[in-house]
Design a protein around this motif. Structure first.
Motif, PDB file in Angstrom:
ATOM      1  N   ARG A  71      44.737  43.035  41.735  1.00  0.00           N
ATOM      2  CA  ARG A  71      44.245  41.954  42.589  1.00  0.00           C
ATOM      3  C   ARG A  71      44.065  40.704  41.746  1.00  0.00           C
ATOM      4  O   ARG A  71      43.657  40.790  40.590  1.00  0.00           O
ATOM      5  CB  ARG A  71      42.882  42.290  43.206  1.00  0.00           C
ATOM      6  CG  ARG A  71      42.827  43.509  44.075  1.00  0.00           C
ATOM      7  CD  ARG A  71      43.339  43.216  45.477  1.00  0.00           C
ATOM      8  NE  ARG A  71      43.005  44.273  46.397  1.00  0.00           N
ATOM      9  CZ  ARG A  71      43.612  45.448  46.466  1.00  0.00           C
ATOM     10  NH1 ARG A  71      44.586  45.726  45.634  1.00  0.00           N
ATOM     11  NH2 ARG A  71      43.253  46.337  47.358  1.00  0.00           N
ATOM     12  N   HIS A  72      44.322  39.575  42.357  1.00  0.00           N
ATOM     13  CA  HIS A  72      44.093  38.293  41.704  1.00  0.00           C
ATOM     14  C   HIS A  72      43.179  37.456  42.586  1.00  0.00           C
ATOM     15  O   HIS A  72      43.288  37.493  43.809  1.00  0.00           O
ATOM     16  CB  HIS A  72      45.405  37.545  41.478  1.00  0.00           C
ATOM     17  CG  HIS A  72      46.311  38.237  40.529  1.00  0.00           C
ATOM     18  ND1 HIS A  72      47.666  37.993  40.504  1.00  0.00           N
ATOM     19  CD2 HIS A  72      46.109  39.175  39.572  1.00  0.00           C
ATOM     20  CE1 HIS A  72      48.237  38.732  39.573  1.00  0.00           C
ATOM     21  NE2 HIS A  72      47.295  39.469  39.003  1.00  0.00           N
ATOM     22  N   ALA A  73      42.307  36.732  41.954  1.00  0.00           N
ATOM     23  CA  ALA A  73      41.386  35.849  42.679  1.00  0.00           C
ATOM     24  C   ALA A  73      41.951  34.436  42.620  1.00  0.00           C
ATOM     25  O   ALA A  73      41.907  33.793  41.579  1.00  0.00           O
ATOM     26  CB  ALA A  73      39.996  35.915  42.053  1.00  0.00           C
ATOM     27  N   GLU A  74      42.493  33.978  43.723  1.00  0.00           N
ATOM     28  CA  GLU A  74      43.099  32.649  43.771  1.00  0.00           C
ATOM     29  C   GLU A  74      42.080  31.565  44.112  1.00  0.00           C
ATOM     30  O   GLU A  74      42.126  30.471  43.583  1.00  0.00           O
ATOM     31  CB  GLU A  74      44.232  32.628  44.804  1.00  0.00           C
ATOM     32  CG  GLU A  74      45.313  33.685  44.593  1.00  0.00           C
ATOM     33  CD  GLU A  74      46.117  33.482  43.334  1.00  0.00           C
ATOM     34  OE1 GLU A  74      46.232  32.317  42.873  1.00  0.00           O
ATOM     35  OE2 GLU A  74      46.627  34.479  42.799  1.00  0.00           O
ATOM     36  N   ASP A  75      41.168  31.869  45.013  1.00  0.00           N
ATOM     37  CA  ASP A  75      40.198  30.899  45.496  1.00  0.00           C
ATOM     38  C   ASP A  75      39.146  30.601  44.425  1.00  0.00           C
ATOM     39  O   ASP A  75      38.547  31.534  43.870  1.00  0.00           O
ATOM     40  CB  ASP A  75      39.521  31.470  46.749  1.00  0.00           C
ATOM     41  CG  ASP A  75      38.413  30.582  47.250  1.00  0.00           C
ATOM     42  OD1 ASP A  75      37.228  30.907  46.985  1.00  0.00           O
ATOM     43  OD2 ASP A  75      38.714  29.568  47.903  1.00  0.00           O
ATOM     44  N   PRO A  76      38.907  29.320  44.100  1.00  0.00           N
ATOM     45  CA  PRO A  76      37.923  28.981  43.062  1.00  0.00           C
ATOM     46  C   PRO A  76      36.525  29.533  43.349  1.00  0.00           C
ATOM     47  O   PRO A  76      35.837  29.984  42.425  1.00  0.00           O
ATOM     48  CB  PRO A  76      37.915  27.449  43.047  1.00  0.00           C
ATOM     49  CG  PRO A  76      39.244  27.060  43.599  1.00  0.00           C
ATOM     50  CD  PRO A  76      39.602  28.126  44.606  1.00  0.00           C
ATOM     51  N   ARG A  79      36.589  33.188  42.528  1.00  0.00           N
ATOM     52  CA  ARG A  79      36.622  33.370  41.069  1.00  0.00           C
ATOM     53  C   ARG A  79      35.221  33.195  40.476  1.00  0.00           C
ATOM     54  O   ARG A  79      34.807  33.961  39.615  1.00  0.00           O
ATOM     55  CB  ARG A  79      37.604  32.377  40.443  1.00  0.00           C
ATOM     56  CG  ARG A  79      39.044  32.663  40.794  1.00  0.00           C
ATOM     57  CD  ARG A  79      39.962  31.530  40.412  1.00  0.00           C
ATOM     58  NE  ARG A  79      40.271  31.496  39.000  1.00  0.00           N
ATOM     59  CZ  ARG A  79      41.306  32.108  38.438  1.00  0.00           C
ATOM     60  NH1 ARG A  79      42.129  32.814  39.170  1.00  0.00           N
ATOM     61  NH2 ARG A  79      41.511  32.020  37.144  1.00  0.00           N
ATOM     62  N   GLU A 107      44.793  37.549  34.324  1.00  0.00           N
ATOM     63  CA  GLU A 107      45.460  38.058  35.512  1.00  0.00           C
ATOM     64  C   GLU A 107      46.946  38.225  35.208  1.00  0.00           C
ATOM     65  O   GLU A 107      47.660  37.249  34.991  1.00  0.00           O
ATOM     66  CB  GLU A 107      45.217  37.135  36.705  1.00  0.00           C
ATOM     67  CG  GLU A 107      43.764  37.140  37.130  1.00  0.00           C
ATOM     68  CD  GLU A 107      43.476  36.340  38.377  1.00  0.00           C
ATOM     69  OE1 GLU A 107      42.516  36.693  39.071  1.00  0.00           O
ATOM     70  OE2 GLU A 107      44.204  35.370  38.654  1.00  0.00           O
ATOM     71  N   ARG A 110      51.443  41.132  39.170  1.00  0.00           N
ATOM     72  CA  ARG A 110      51.456  42.474  39.760  1.00  0.00           C
ATOM     73  C   ARG A 110      52.838  43.115  39.704  1.00  0.00           C
ATOM     74  O   ARG A 110      52.966  44.338  39.596  1.00  0.00           O
ATOM     75  CB  ARG A 110      50.985  42.365  41.216  1.00  0.00           C
ATOM     76  CG  ARG A 110      50.592  43.687  41.821  1.00  0.00           C
ATOM     77  CD  ARG A 110      49.961  43.433  43.196  1.00  0.00           C
ATOM     78  NE  ARG A 110      49.141  44.530  43.615  1.00  0.00           N
ATOM     79  CZ  ARG A 110      49.607  45.601  44.239  1.00  0.00           C
ATOM     80  NH1 ARG A 110      50.893  45.715  44.482  1.00  0.00           N
ATOM     81  NH2 ARG A 110      48.787  46.563  44.598  1.00  0.00           N
TER      82      ARG A 110
END
Length: 141
Positions: A71-76, A79, A107, A110
């Motif tokens: 999973r990646h956290a894109e939204d500041p 994060r 990150e 994937r």
């Protein structure tokens, strides 16, 4: 897959403390639907003479490198919340025990990840839920 690399002074953690630390890290991700087996925690003892902070040996520092792949956290905002939650989790195993702690999250793309020759199923998919239920990679089609 979250991969946690925990660099710490010799004797900082007993086997039971390592298990507790790793279980809490695993639970952090499992509550968001990640299969528990995705979470790998490695503990590395580093002698103070080989653990230099600011050029000086440190016998009370824990350095944690966390790699997020599943999973990646894109939204500041997300994060920031994630970093705060990770900081609180880590504090229980470091600062509250008198250890200095520093961490960062990388990150990894994937699509550069496989388990037992299988590309992990899509986030939130039935195949990912199957992997979570089985707690192992299962071929899917």
């Amino acid at each position: 897959m979250p991969l946690w690399q925990v660099y710490h002074p010799p004797g900082a953690y007993s086997d039971e403390q390592k298990r507790s630390f790793a279980e809490e890290a695993t639970g952090f991700y499992a509550r968001f639907g990640l299969p528990r087996f995705y979470v790998v925690t490695l503990f590395h003892e580093v002698a103070p003479a080989s653990f230099l902070v600011g050029g000086r040996p440190s016998g009370d520092t824990v350095r944690v490198v966390i790699e997020h792949i599943a999973r990646h956290a894109e939204d500041p905002g997300l994060r920031e919340r994630m970093t705060g939650a990770l900081g609180r989790l880590l504090a229980r195993h470091t600062q509250e025990r008198g250890l200095h702690c520093e961490f960062h999250v990388d990150e990894t793309p994937r699509d550069l990840w496989m388990i037992d020759g299988l590309a992990p199923p899509a986030t939130g998919s039935e195949a990912e839920r199957l992997w979570a239920r089985e707690n192992r990679p299962v071929p899917y089609g």
